[in-house]
Design a protein around this motif. Sequence first.
Motif, PDB file in Angstrom:
ATOM      1  N   ARG A  35       3.605   0.597  21.567  1.00  0.00           N
ATOM      2  CA  ARG A  35       2.203   0.210  21.383  1.00  0.00           C
ATOM      3  C   ARG A  35       2.084  -1.255  21.806  1.00  0.00           C
ATOM      4  NH1 ARG A  35       1.988   1.179  15.169  1.00  0.00           N
ATOM      5  NH2 ARG A  35       3.959   0.050  15.455  1.00  0.00           N
ATOM      6  N   HIS A  36       1.035  -1.963  21.350  1.00  0.00           N
ATOM      7  CA  HIS A  36       0.965  -3.397  21.601  1.00  0.00           C
ATOM      8  C   HIS A  36       2.109  -4.083  20.871  1.00  0.00           C
ATOM      9  CE1 HIS A  36      -2.772  -3.325  23.778  1.00  0.00           C
ATOM     10  NE2 HIS A  36      -3.368  -2.658  22.813  1.00  0.00           N
ATOM     11  N   TRP A  73       2.410  -6.710  19.260  1.00  0.00           N
ATOM     12  CA  TRP A  73       2.139  -7.354  17.974  1.00  0.00           C
ATOM     13  C   TRP A  73       1.957  -6.342  16.834  1.00  0.00           C
ATOM     14  CZ3 TRP A  73      -1.377  -7.799  22.139  1.00  0.00           C
ATOM     15  CH2 TRP A  73      -2.506  -7.000  22.037  1.00  0.00           C
ATOM     16  N   GLN A  74       2.095  -5.066  17.114  1.00  0.00           N
ATOM     17  CA  GLN A  74       1.864  -4.051  16.078  1.00  0.00           C
ATOM     18  C   GLN A  74       3.102  -3.757  15.234  1.00  0.00           C
ATOM     19  OE1 GLN A  74      -0.577  -1.279  18.933  1.00  0.00           O
ATOM     20  NE2 GLN A  74      -1.244  -0.828  16.864  1.00  0.00           N
ATOM     21  N   VAL A 129       0.945 -11.108  27.773  1.00  0.00           N
ATOM     22  CA  VAL A 129      -0.048 -10.477  26.898  1.00  0.00           C
ATOM     23  C   VAL A 129      -0.934  -9.535  27.714  1.00  0.00           C
ATOM     24  CG1 VAL A 129      -2.120 -10.905  25.520  1.00  0.00           C
ATOM     25  CG2 VAL A 129      -0.074 -12.288  25.153  1.00  0.00           C
ATOM     26  N   ASP A 164       0.902  -6.459  28.666  1.00  0.00           N
ATOM     27  CA  ASP A 164       1.090  -5.525  27.560  1.00  0.00           C
ATOM     28  C   ASP A 164       0.070  -4.387  27.611  1.00  0.00           C
ATOM     29  OD1 ASP A 164       2.589  -5.112  24.938  1.00  0.00           O
ATOM     30  OD2 ASP A 164       0.515  -5.070  24.247  1.00  0.00           O
ATOM     31  N   PHE A 165      -1.150  -4.690  28.032  1.00  0.00           N
ATOM     32  CA  PHE A 165      -2.175  -3.648  28.143  1.00  0.00           C
ATOM     33  C   PHE A 165      -1.850  -2.691  29.290  1.00  0.00           C
ATOM     34  CE2 PHE A 165      -4.227  -6.974  25.758  1.00  0.00           C
ATOM     35  CZ  PHE A 165      -5.011  -6.297  24.838  1.00  0.00           C
ATOM     36  N   ILE A 179       0.974  -0.198  28.174  1.00  0.00           N
ATOM     37  CA  ILE A 179       0.525   0.946  27.377  1.00  0.00           C
ATOM     38  C   ILE A 179      -0.027   2.048  28.269  1.00  0.00           C
ATOM     39  CG2 ILE A 179      -1.226   1.693  25.714  1.00  0.00           C
ATOM     40  CD1 ILE A 179      -0.779  -0.893  24.225  1.00  0.00           C
TER      41      ILE A 179
END
Length: 203
Positions: free
Chosen positions: A135-136, A138-139, A187, A190-191, A194
């Motif tokens: 996932r992201h 930071w999760q 960052v 990261d999108f 996913i």
Amino acid sequence: VETSRRIYQRMLTYTLNKIIKTLEIAIFMSVGVMLTGVFVITPLLIVLLLFTNDFVTMSIATDRVAFSRKPERWRIPTLMLTAAPLAALILVLSFSVFFAGRDWLHLPLPQLQTLIFVMLVFTGLGNVYLVRERRHFWQSWPSTWLLLASALDLVIVIILASQGILMTAVSPVLIGGVLAVSLLYLVMLDFVKIRIFRRIGSA
């Protein structure tokens, strides 16, 4: 079963990270020489890069990970299809930093090589956090050892580069700028990660 699936997730993180780093460094060095006619990084800095990356890579074995609810199996083509586009996008950053340092900042080659070394360390660290979480990033919270190894890596590299130890010194402002750009880029990446995981089905 849960423990073995956690181990699998750590091994998957290690494998994806290794493929991305290998593609990034190998292509960047070879294409860089062909495009510019100079070595974008020195042999000594390559050795230092291997050492700095290895400490963080080893700490992946301690990372906090979630186990899969279904049985897993190794799918090498899927791993390559997942890692290759991420490596390609990180290469865009690598070449952007190089040409910005050479053509915009007009850095001498020794300083430019130090800046590239710093950038490769930063993106190498970022790769670990990028692929450790499907996932992201930071999760989920990384393990203490992974965070400590990353922090120590950053401190040592920044000191070496800013003080000119084993390499030509560069401005701390430049180092901070590369760190900020690398963080922002990763960052955004990261999108993309996913979407790649969902489309290829390697999550």
